[in-house]
Design a protein around this motif. Sequence first.
Motif, short mmCIF file in Angstrom:
data_model
loop_
_atom_site.label_atom_id
_atom_site.label_comp_id
_atom_site.label_asym_id
_atom_site.label_seq_id
_atom_site.Cartn_x
_atom_site.Cartn_y
_atom_site.Cartn_z
N ALA A 129 -9.61 2.23 19.16
CA ALA A 129 -9.26 1.79 17.81
C ALA A 129 -8.19 2.79 17.34
O ALA A 129 -8.51 3.93 17.02
N ILE A 130 -6.94 2.35 17.36
CA ILE A 130 -5.82 3.28 17.14
C ILE A 130 -5.00 2.88 15.92
O ILE A 130 -4.66 1.71 15.75
N GLU A 131 -4.74 3.86 15.09
CA GLU A 131 -3.82 3.73 13.97
C GLU A 131 -2.69 4.72 14.27
O GLU A 131 -2.88 5.91 14.13
N PRO A 132 -1.53 4.22 14.74
CA PRO A 132 -0.52 5.12 15.31
C PRO A 132 0.39 5.83 14.32
O PRO A 132 1.23 6.63 14.73
N GLY A 133 0.26 5.58 13.05
CA GLY A 133 1.17 6.18 12.09
C GLY A 133 2.20 5.17 11.62
O GLY A 133 1.98 3.96 11.71
N MET A 134 3.33 5.67 11.15
CA MET A 134 4.35 4.76 10.62
C MET A 134 5.72 5.16 11.14
O MET A 134 5.92 6.28 11.58
N GLY A 135 6.65 4.23 11.06
CA GLY A 135 7.96 4.46 11.64
C GLY A 135 9.02 4.92 10.65
O GLY A 135 10.15 4.48 10.75
N MET A 136 8.66 5.77 9.72
CA MET A 136 9.68 6.31 8.81
C MET A 136 9.22 7.61 8.19
O MET A 136 8.06 7.99 8.31
N ASP A 137 10.13 8.28 7.53
CA ASP A 137 9.86 9.56 6.87
C ASP A 137 9.26 9.29 5.50
O ASP A 137 9.93 8.73 4.61
N GLU A 138 8.01 9.68 5.33
CA GLU A 138 7.31 9.42 4.07
C GLU A 138 8.05 10.00 2.85
O GLU A 138 8.05 9.39 1.78
N GLU A 139 8.68 11.13 3.01
CA GLU A 139 9.36 11.78 1.89
C GLU A 139 10.54 10.96 1.37
O GLU A 139 11.00 11.17 0.26
N ARG A 140 11.03 10.01 2.17
CA ARG A 140 12.15 9.16 1.75
C ARG A 140 11.67 7.90 1.03
O ARG A 140 12.48 7.09 0.60
N MET A 141 10.38 7.74 0.92
CA MET A 141 9.82 6.55 0.27
C MET A 141 9.69 6.82 -1.22
O MET A 141 9.05 7.80 -1.63
N ALA A 142 10.28 5.96 -2.03
CA ALA A 142 10.30 6.18 -3.48
C ALA A 142 8.90 6.33 -4.06
O ALA A 142 8.65 7.20 -4.88
N TYR A 143 7.96 5.50 -3.62
CA TYR A 143 6.63 5.57 -4.23
C TYR A 143 5.91 6.87 -3.89
O TYR A 143 4.98 7.25 -4.59
N VAL A 144 6.35 7.59 -2.87
CA VAL A 144 5.76 8.88 -2.54
C VAL A 144 6.43 9.99 -3.33
O VAL A 144 5.77 10.85 -3.91
N SER A 145 7.76 9.96 -3.38
CA SER A 145 8.49 11.05 -4.04
C SER A 145 8.44 10.95 -5.57
O SER A 145 8.54 11.95 -6.24
N GLN A 146 8.25 9.75 -6.11
CA GLN A 146 8.26 9.59 -7.55
C GLN A 146 6.91 9.86 -8.20
O GLN A 146 6.84 10.25 -9.36
N ARG A 147 5.84 9.65 -7.42
CA ARG A 147 4.51 9.75 -8.03
C ARG A 147 3.53 10.31 -7.02
O ARG A 147 3.38 9.78 -5.93
N HIS A 148 2.88 11.42 -7.35
CA HIS A 148 1.93 12.03 -6.44
C HIS A 148 0.62 11.24 -6.42
O HIS A 148 0.26 10.56 -7.38
N ASN A 149 -0.08 11.38 -5.29
CA ASN A 149 -1.42 10.79 -5.18
C ASN A 149 -2.27 11.68 -4.31
O ASN A 149 -1.78 12.59 -3.65
N ALA A 150 -3.56 11.44 -4.31
CA ALA A 150 -4.50 12.27 -3.56
C ALA A 150 -4.77 11.72 -2.16
O ALA A 150 -5.62 12.25 -1.45
N ALA A 151 -4.05 10.69 -1.75
CA ALA A 151 -4.26 10.10 -0.43
C ALA A 151 -3.78 11.03 0.68
O ALA A 151 -2.95 11.91 0.45
N ASP A 152 -4.30 10.83 1.88
CA ASP A 152 -3.86 11.60 3.03
C ASP A 152 -2.37 11.39 3.26
O ASP A 152 -1.83 10.32 2.98
N THR A 153 -1.72 12.41 3.81
CA THR A 153 -0.31 12.30 4.17
C THR A 153 -0.15 11.29 5.29
O THR A 153 -0.94 11.27 6.24
N HIS A 154 0.84 10.46 5.18
CA HIS A 154 1.14 9.51 6.25
C HIS A 154 1.81 10.26 7.39
O HIS A 154 2.55 11.22 7.16
N ILE A 155 1.56 9.83 8.60
CA ILE A 155 2.11 10.49 9.79
C ILE A 155 3.14 9.57 10.45
O ILE A 155 2.88 8.40 10.67
#
Length: 193
Positions: free
Chosen positions: A143-169
């Motif tokens: 059962a594999i969740e391989p991560g995502m194909g982009m830089d999380e820091e470049r995603m507006a919803y991540v850089s504009q608003r903080h959250n307590a969720a795990d960091t995306h890989i």
Amino acid sequence: LADGLPSDKREEIHAIVADAENEGGISGEIKESRTVLKAFENSFDKILWIMGNHEQRVLKTLQKVLPVDSLAVVFGADNPKWEVSPYYHCTLMSNGEEWKIEHPVNSGKGSSKKLASKFTCHIVMGHNHHFNITTDPSGKYYAIEPGMGMDEERMAYVSQRHNAADTHITGALIIRNGKPLPLNKFTDWDLLK
């Protein structure tokens, strides 16, 4: 693409795209996606594109005036190397092992384990952007969740608003001879060669 449609549909698509460009969202996503898809095209002989929430967003923006297979034209992936599927999953057979590649609706942590149990096969699950390799409760199936194909820091919803969720890989997965090869920041690239 719009120029080949009847005039009423052509005008509708031009208006929708103009509105989207003014909002800055979809046109930028299409432009960036074309670059990424071209890299895939240059690296692989055959590519199966299954649906995900980003494709769903594009279709919703275009108010479903386009069939799913027209996404390939919009994103510049309209040659014989590409097969665009209207489904959010596919089955891969590798060395006699069945794998389901999934982009499910419910994608919380551990959903890949539930899918592996439900379908009694190995699961690779996108959508939640987490990195996790485990097995279903029986221990028979990955059962594999391989991560995502982009830089999380470049995603507006991540850089504009903080959250307590795990960091995306950032990550991907190769399945070769029925075995998974994760590609991410933990990969020993020299060993993988």
